[in-house]
Design an enzyme around this catalytic site. Structure first.
Site, PDB file in Angstrom:
ATOM      1  N   LYS A   1       0.877  -1.158  -0.010  1.00 58.27           N
ATOM      2  CA  LYS A   1      -0.076   0.127  -0.195  1.00 58.27           C
ATOM      3  C   LYS A   1       0.899   1.310   0.109  1.00 58.27           C
ATOM      4  CE  LYS A   1      -2.014   2.396   3.373  1.00 58.27           C
ATOM      5  NZ  LYS A   1      -1.772   4.066   2.709  1.00 58.27           N
TER       6      LYS A   1
ATOM      7  N   GLU B   1      10.028   0.245  10.666  1.00 57.23           N
ATOM      8  CA  GLU B   1      10.986   1.512  10.354  1.00 57.23           C
ATOM      9  C   GLU B   1      10.159   2.754  10.808  1.00 57.23           C
ATOM     10  OE1 GLU B   1      12.636   4.394   9.688  1.00 57.23           O
ATOM     11  OE2 GLU B   1      13.000   3.830   7.537  1.00 57.23           O
TER      12      GLU B   1
ATOM     13  N   CYS C   1      12.905  10.345   8.115  1.00 56.48           N
ATOM     14  CA  CYS C   1      12.845   9.862   9.492  1.00 56.48           C
ATOM     15  C   CYS C   1      14.274   9.920  10.189  1.00 56.48           C
ATOM     16  CB  CYS C   1      12.296   8.384   9.599  1.00 56.48           C
ATOM     17  SG  CYS C   1      13.080   7.349   8.110  1.00 56.48           S
TER      18      CYS C   1
ATOM     19  N   GLU D   1       9.296  14.547  16.753  1.00 56.72           N
ATOM     20  CA  GLU D   1       9.836  14.616  15.492  1.00 56.72           C
ATOM     21  C   GLU D   1       8.696  15.529  14.670  1.00 56.72           C
ATOM     22  OE1 GLU D   1       8.789  11.028  13.035  1.00 56.72           O
ATOM     23  OE2 GLU D   1      10.878  11.319  12.303  1.00 56.72           O
TER      24      GLU D   1
END
Lengths: 288, 477
Positions: free
Chosen positions: B183, B257, B291, B388
């Site tokens: 996806k 991840e 990331c 983040e």
């Protein structure tokens, strides 16, 4: 000659290199395989879990920072101490597991040999799992395995010594520190193993042993933010789901384990070592 | 001194060969999905690029069944050497269509064309090339003789590197003999559907790769589908935790991840100009939608002022604007939602007492843009030091001693990457040992290679992608 009354041992927890009772004051009776009284074991509580985790965290820097050679020597020393207590372990295994003394002795021997096997891995696993990475550019890139941190180990319920050694030795061989929940009904070899660890140059806090119920303590360990990895072996099938769900709260590494307790006499591979190791990749430019 | 302005150098959007409609790719065919179609938007202009069919539950089910059939009947039994040749073909097709893919990726994602052209697309091809070679050499990977694939992998990827993340997922899965249902992210599905066409051109057997566009609900269907053996997810830590919770107690294997809050540590002996380049790359590459971005700059106190001056001067020269322009350094933020989040978090930094400096560059009138921003005087307790941001915002903290640098760098539940800047080799190795992070870049930043394992410690996830280590994620070991 008068019959001498033997000195009975009080079996306690092993936390931070010491042998405290459960702070809860709880104990539970341990019996042999035919129901005879063996001891009152400490029934560890959530507070004991916290104390054990904080001891394991405190010990992690020193143990993971020790040289692999040093860890190997310390773990080999553990095997030497185990060897010296073969008879005691055999008696406890025999009583707890209800097997004849000869069979228990053979189990103990396998456990000692298993510990030696893992002790030898400390300074070899990095060269098996690590690599110099052939990257497409002027960089030196290498990958090394590093211990993931604190492991919560729910030890097998049936195999009180060999199973315990098979799940604990790989944790400490990698440089991780451990909080172990022993077999609930067969905890005596675990406590005696703690005495071996306490006299084998293994720093306090590297291994912490709690006696009690894995299904009760496991989810607390799995939800503790200072725990990095979980081995759910000793939990019941229902509790394993709970443990795995709790572990997701801080993205812990949960070991995939078979539904039924495996045959611990089978030769191990390095998969348990791998579970407790992170791969770290380091890059540096090359140039003049 | 006269300033020579850059003349516009836009890449032609026609190269993307945009279609008005894209459809899910299931069992080797493009099919009408049962879900509500989504509209993919160019974040640089807010124009609608195309309508994309999405998968509904029956489509996901069909895709999983197709993948299962392909695994059992074709891909699983196929000798590794033959699988390899398909992967080599895909690598070549990616290279051949690189320009088209780069423009498409830039249109759909908003990233500068020079990054999609020089980084995303070539590295994606490299991943297929690298893993192709593993397909017939798995006996030598260190997982015992004849290691077996897991089966059907459900893969969910983010919007920051749409094609590259697809390659990171699909290449190792296929090389090890698994089939996949992937996806793509809701806001960046286009390159994955062109990749599906590449699978057709490569003659890849039907069902080996299935692409099911959609939002989080489609991802959730994949995660919960009983016919899936393995879930691989790249995305936020919050969603990663939900997925780990959802697969808990099932036999599904999982690799994650997730997010990061990397420290980029600069010592007083570092070559500062070189470090500035690394800091800029670390936080402004891909608009900070990375990331492993070096989002916390830890600079030794004695050089902090000097470094900040150099950094602001350098950031002022970054050109923000049309992502298709080959001179553009900073493109568009991927979505209005992400832009709102970046604004909110940056404002919280100011509210909590950080000093904000923002590049004086002009922002285009349309599209989602955020000027490169440096927050100094940041304390560890502030949200901008802990959360983040996933945008072009750098938080600057200081330290005095190496021990303090280590303590601050590791003061995070994440652990994806770290950067180190010092000329002293022994200090680099000392620090590299102590960084609780899966990737450590010393005197460089944001280096990626299919041969180098990548992945996180702690709440940045588990499992690795790349290298021999990365194969473990798709094998029974």
């Amino acid at each position: 000659m008068s019959d001498r009354v033997s000195v009975a041992k009080t079996y306690k927890l092993y936390i931070d290199g010491k042998f405290p009772r459960s702070e809860s004051g709880r104990t539970y009776p341990v019996t042999d395989s035919v129901g005879g009284f063996l001891a009152n074991a400490s029934h560890a509580s959530r507070k004991d879990v916290r104390d054990a985790v904080s001891a394991a965290r405190k010990a992690f820097g020193g143990w993971s920072g020790a040289t692999a050679y040093n860890r190997g020597q310390v773990l080999y020393r553990v095997a030497e101490m185990l060897e010296g207590r073969r008879e005691q372990f055999a008696a406890e295994v025999s009583a707890c597991e209800g097997v004849p003394t000869a069979e228990a002795m053979s189990t103990v021997d396998t456990a000692v040999d298993r510990w030696v096997w893992y002790a030898g891995w400390t300074d070899k696993i990095a060269s098996v799992l690590g690599a110099a990475n052939p990257v497409a550019g002027p960089y030196f890139s290498f990958t090394v395995p590093e211990p993931t941190g604190i492991a919560a180990v729910l030890a097998p319920q049936s195999s009180s010594l060999l199973g315990l050694v098979s799940v604990l030795a790989p944790v400490v061989a990698t440089g991780c520190t451990a909080v172990v929940v022993s077999s609930a009904d067969r905890p005596l070899p675990a406590i005696t193993l703690s005495e071996v660890l306490a006299t084998s140059d293994v720093p306090g806090g590297v291994v912490n042993v709690l006696t009690g119920r894995a299904d009760e303590l496991g989810p607390w360990l799995a939800s503790h933010a200072d725990v990095n990895a979980v081995d759910p072996t000793g939990a019941s099938p229902g509790a394993r789901v709970d443990v795995a769900q709790q572990a997701s709260g801080t993205v812990k590494r949960v070991l995939t384990v078979p539904g039924d307790e495996p045959d611990w006499t089978r030769r191990p591979d390095i998969s348990r070592l791998r579970h407790y190791l992170e791969a770290k990749t380091v890059w540096h430019p090359k140039g003049t | 001194m006269s300033v020579w302005e850059y003349a516009p150098a836009p890449e032609s959007r026609d190269l993307a060969n945009l279609q008005p409609n894209y459809r899910p790719f299931i069992d080797g065919e493009f099919v009408d999905g049962g879900g509500d179609p989504l509209k993919s938007v160019n974040p640089a202009t807010e124009e609608i690029l195309a309508e994309v069919g999405t998968a509904a539950e029956p489509d996901v089910d069909t895709a999983v069944r197709a993948a299962r059939r392909a695994f059992e009947q074709v891909w699983g039994p196929m000798p590794g050497a033959e699988r390899a040749k398909y992967l080599f073909r895909i690598a070549r097709l990616l290279q051949e269509r690189a320009r088209e893919l780069a423009v498409l990726e830039t249109l759909d994602n908003g990233k500068p064309i020079k990054e999609s052209r020089d980084s995303d697309v070539p590295t994606a091809a490299a991943h297929f090339f690298y893993h192709a070679g593993w397909a017939d050499k798995l006996d030598y990977a260190g997982y015992g003789p004849d290691p077996q694939p897991l089966g059907v992998a459900g893969q969910i990827i983010p919007w920051n590197f749409p094609l590259l993340m697809l390659a990171w997922k699909i290449a190792p899965a296929l090389a090890t003999g698994n089939t996949v249902v992937l996806k793509p992210a809701e806001t960046t599905p286009l390159s994955a559907l062109v990749f599906a066409e590449i699978c057709q051109q490569a003659g890849l057997p039907a069902g080996v790769v299935n692409i099911v566009p959609g939002a989080g609900d489609v991802g959730s269907l994949l995660v919960r589908h009983p016919g899936i053996d393995k879930i691989a997810f790249t995305g936020s830590t919050a969603v990663g935790k939900e997925i780990q919770h959802a697969v808990a107690g099932t036999p599904k294997r999982l690799t994650l991840e997730l997010g990061g809050k990397a420290a980029n540590v600069v010592f007083d002996d570092a070559p500062l100009d070189q470090a500035v380049e690394g800091i800029v790359n670390g936080i402004f590459f891909n608009q900070g939608h990375v990331c492993c971005a070096g989002s916390r700059l830890l600079v030794q106190e004695s050089v902090a002022e000097e470094l900040l001056g150099k950094l602001r001067a350098r950031v002022s020269t970054l050109r923000l604007g049309d992502p298709l322009d080959k001179n553009t350094d900073i493109g568009a933020i991927n979505s209005a939602e992400q832009l709102a989040r970046i604004r909110e978090l940056t404002a919280s930094g100011e509210d909590e007492g950080a000093q904000r400096w923002t590049s004086p560059c002009e922002l285009p009138e349309r599209g989602f843009f955020f000027a490169p921003t440096v927050l100094s005087g940041v304390e560890q307790s502030m949200r901008v030091a802990r959360e983040e941001i996933f945008g072009p915002v750098l938080s600057v903290l200081t330290f005095r001693t190496p021990d303090e640098a280590v303590a601050k760098a590791n003061n995070t539940p994440y652990g994806l990457s770290a950067g180190l800047w010092t000329e002293k080799g022994s200090r680099i190795l000392w620090l590299a040992d102590r960084m609780r992070a899966g990737v450590v870049w010393a005197n460089t930043f944001n280096r990626f290679d299919p041969a180098a394992p990548f992945g996180g410690y702690q709440e940045s996830g588990f499992g690795r992608e790349g290298g021999r280590t990365g194969l473990e994620a798709y094998l029974h070991v």
